[in-house]
Design an enzyme around this catalytic site. Structure first.
Site, PDB file in Angstrom:
ATOM      1  CG  ASP A  76      41.943  34.135  63.081  1.00  0.00           C
ATOM      2  OD1 ASP A  76      40.963  34.126  63.846  1.00  0.00           O
ATOM      3  OD2 ASP A  76      43.083  33.766  63.441  1.00  0.00           O
ATOM      4  CG  ASP A 103      41.190  37.844  64.684  1.00  0.00           C
ATOM      5  OD1 ASP A 103      41.480  38.445  65.736  1.00  0.00           O
ATOM      6  OD2 ASP A 103      40.496  36.808  64.666  1.00  0.00           O
ATOM      7  CD  GLU A 147      44.667  33.411  68.106  1.00  0.00           C
ATOM      8  OE1 GLU A 147      45.431  32.437  68.303  1.00  0.00           O
ATOM      9  OE2 GLU A 147      43.636  33.328  67.408  1.00  0.00           O
ATOM     10  CD  GLU A 168      38.136  31.477  71.422  1.00  0.00           C
ATOM     11  OE1 GLU A 168      38.698  32.454  70.890  1.00  0.00           O
ATOM     12  OE2 GLU A 168      37.740  30.495  70.788  1.00  0.00           O
TER      13      GLU A 168
HETATM   14  N1  LIG Z   1      32.006  28.868  63.962  1.00  0.00           N
HETATM   15  C1  LIG Z   1      33.010  29.157  64.779  1.00  0.00           C
HETATM   16  N2  LIG Z   1      32.768  29.591  66.033  1.00  0.00           N
HETATM   17  C2  LIG Z   1      33.775  29.894  66.878  1.00  0.00           C
HETATM   18  O1  LIG Z   1      33.494  30.303  68.028  1.00  0.00           O
HETATM   19  C3  LIG Z   1      35.118  29.754  66.425  1.00  0.00           C
HETATM   20  C4  LIG Z   1      35.341  29.311  65.093  1.00  0.00           C
HETATM   21  N3  LIG Z   1      34.289  29.001  64.320  1.00  0.00           N
HETATM   22  N4  LIG Z   1      36.602  29.154  64.602  1.00  0.00           N
HETATM   23  C5  LIG Z   1      37.717  29.715  65.328  1.00  0.00           C
HETATM   24  C6  LIG Z   1      37.538  29.550  66.769  1.00  0.00           C
HETATM   25  C7  LIG Z   1      37.611  28.109  67.215  1.00  0.00           C
HETATM   26  N5  LIG Z   1      36.720  28.121  68.353  1.00  0.00           N
HETATM   27  C8  LIG Z   1      36.323  27.007  69.074  1.00  0.00           C
HETATM   28  C9  LIG Z   1      36.247  25.783  68.457  1.00  0.00           C
HETATM   29  C10 LIG Z   1      35.869  24.680  69.162  1.00  0.00           C
HETATM   30  C11 LIG Z   1      35.554  24.761  70.500  1.00  0.00           C
HETATM   31  C12 LIG Z   1      35.160  23.536  71.223  1.00  0.00           C
HETATM   32  O2  LIG Z   1      35.199  22.468  70.685  1.00  0.00           O
HETATM   33  N6  LIG Z   1      34.754  23.628  72.474  1.00  0.00           N
HETATM   34  C13 LIG Z   1      34.238  22.511  73.225  1.00  0.00           C
HETATM   35  C14 LIG Z   1      34.650  22.628  74.662  1.00  0.00           C
HETATM   36  C15 LIG Z   1      35.491  21.476  75.054  1.00  0.00           C
HETATM   37  C16 LIG Z   1      35.799  21.453  76.528  1.00  0.00           C
HETATM   38  O3  LIG Z   1      34.846  21.328  77.293  1.00  0.00           O
HETATM   39  O4  LIG Z   1      36.980  21.568  76.905  1.00  0.00           O
HETATM   40  C17 LIG Z   1      32.728  22.520  73.133  1.00  0.00           C
HETATM   41  O5  LIG Z   1      32.119  21.478  73.363  1.00  0.00           O
HETATM   42  O6  LIG Z   1      32.148  23.570  72.796  1.00  0.00           O
HETATM   43  C18 LIG Z   1      35.638  25.995  71.128  1.00  0.00           C
HETATM   44  C19 LIG Z   1      36.010  27.119  70.408  1.00  0.00           C
HETATM   45  C20 LIG Z   1      36.182  29.439  68.560  1.00  0.00           C
HETATM   46  N7  LIG Z   1      36.223  30.013  67.243  1.00  0.00           N
HETATM   47  C1  LIG Z   2      36.166  33.917  68.182  1.00  0.00           C
HETATM   48  C2  LIG Z   2      36.735  35.290  68.030  1.00  0.00           C
HETATM   49  C3  LIG Z   2      37.168  35.883  69.318  1.00  0.00           C
HETATM   50  C4  LIG Z   2      37.868  35.290  67.022  1.00  0.00           C
HETATM   51  O1  LIG Z   2      39.009  35.483  67.303  1.00  0.00           O
HETATM   52  C5  LIG Z   2      37.496  35.007  65.634  1.00  0.00           C
HETATM   53  O2  LIG Z   2      36.293  35.025  65.290  1.00  0.00           O
HETATM   54  O3  LIG Z   2      38.415  34.777  64.843  1.00  0.00           O
HETATM   55 MG   LIG Z   3      40.348  34.926  65.752  1.00  0.00          MG
END
Ligand SMILES: Nc1nc(=O)c2c([nH]1)NC[C@@H]1CN(c3ccc(C(=O)N[C@@H](CCC(=O)O)C(=O)O)cc3)CN21
Ligand SMILES: CC(C)C(=O)C(=O)O
Ligand SMILES: [Mg+2]
Length: 278
Positions: free
Chosen positions: A47, A86, A118, A185
């Site tokens: 998704d 998803d 989820e 995740e």
């Molecule tokens: N392009 C993309 N990649 C993804 O992996 C992803 C999506 N979109 N959209 C749906 C979800 C959202 N996801 C995400 C979005 C943001 C972070 C994020 O901001 N992580 C921080 C960590 C913050 C912390 O340290 O607590 C980072 O800096 O990466 C992580 C997963 C994973 N998924």
């Molecule tokens: C990041 C993965 C695990 C997911 O759920 C997605 O791509 O939507």
């Molecule tokens: Mg997903």
């Protein structure tokens, strides 16, 4: 055609043999075909297409119709990989009946081999009902983007003892409910290792360290194709964003300077025939 489709029993075999599972997202026919031919074991129609393909701020606006549209395209391009779809926000939370019906649509209409949803122990009965209908279910724990409004952002999850214990209990509950695999995740790598040891079903990590039985990434992130935000856990194996920009700028220049199309890209008609036209 030698299909040799990856099944849930193949995944368990991989885990028992210590052979790592490679999973990537795919949202369309061409990319699915490319990733499948490259040898990826599982394709996730995530998704995340809400962010990556449709330009939404979150995954919440994604509908069943959006998912089906992309699942169908991905399945047409896939021979070997297991296609996991998803379940979008609100397609499985309202009632178990709706959950089973929508999971069924992703297989019957979409052509997927499994669905992913989820949530932890609270989803166990729903998982059980879907599995009872003959549909393999992949669980998803840790950072669950459909709950972003409760989680208060995209942060690493289960960092303290209580939330870590809850996640471990959730993993066991999903396994007991019949889940065929778990996506973990954005959790600490040590906790992911404990989950991997605690369950017999394969765990597939994204920002969950190296101990998981497999890994998944958003393919646009690993290819450097996504212009928006890329999470820290996403290793960039290519910079296609830049390559595409350069290629398109060359095309634009060729058009403006009338260098394209040169004769090799054009079609001919004899001058005698052309002269007959009035
Ligand atoms: N392009 C993309 N990649 C993804 O992996 C992803 C999506 N979109 N959209 C749906 C979800 C959202 N996801 C995400 C979005 C943001 C972070 C994020 O901001 N992580 C921080 C960590 C913050 C912390 O340290 O607590 C980072 O800096 O990466 C992580 C997963 C994973 N998924
Ligand atoms: C990041 C993965 C695990 C997911 O759920 C997605 O791509 O939507
Ligand atoms: Mg997903």
């Amino acid at each position: 055609m030698s299909h040799n489709k990856i099944t849930t029993s193949v995944l368990r075999q991989y885990k028992s043999e210590g052979r790592a599972i490679a999973m990537l997202t795919a949202y369309d026919y061409s990319m699915a075909k490319l990733l499948d031919e490259a040898g990826v074991d599982m394709l996730l129609v995530g998704d995340s297409l809400g962010n990556v393909i449709l330009g939404y701020e979150s995954t919440l606006p994604v509908t069943m119709e959006d998912m089906l549209h992309h699942v169908k395209a991905v399945c047409r391009g896939t021979k070997r990989a297991m296609v996991v779809a998803d379940m979008p926000f609100m397609s499985y939370q309202v009632s178990m009946k709706k959950a089973v019906k929508n999971a069924g649509r992703l297989l019957q209409e979409g052509g997927a081999q499994a669905v992913k949803l989820e949530g932890g122990a609270a989803m166990a009965d729903t998982v059980k009902a879907i599995v009872t209908a003959g549909i393999p279910v992949v669980g998803h724990l840790g950072l669950t983007p459909q709950s972003v409004n409760q989680l208060g952002g995209f942060k690493v999850q289960a960092r303290d003892e209580q939330t870590a214990q809850t996640l471990l209990d959730d993993a066991r509950a999903l396994e007991a409910a019949g889940a065929c695999a778990l996506v973990l995740e954005c959790i600490p790598d040590g906790l992911a290792r404990r989950v991997c040891e605690a369950v017999a079903i394969p765990t597939i990590g994204i920002g969950a360290g190296a101990a998981c039985d497999g890994q998944v990434l958003v393919s646009h992130d690993l290819l450097g194709l996504h212009s928006g935000f890329t999470p820290k856990f996403a290793k960039k194996y290519a910079n296609l964003h830049q390559e595409i920009r350069t290629a398109v700028q060359m095309y634009i220049k060729d058009v403006q300077e009338r260098q394209f199309p040169s004769p090799e890209y054009s079609f001919k008609m004899s001058d005698t025939m052309l002269e007959k036209l009035y």
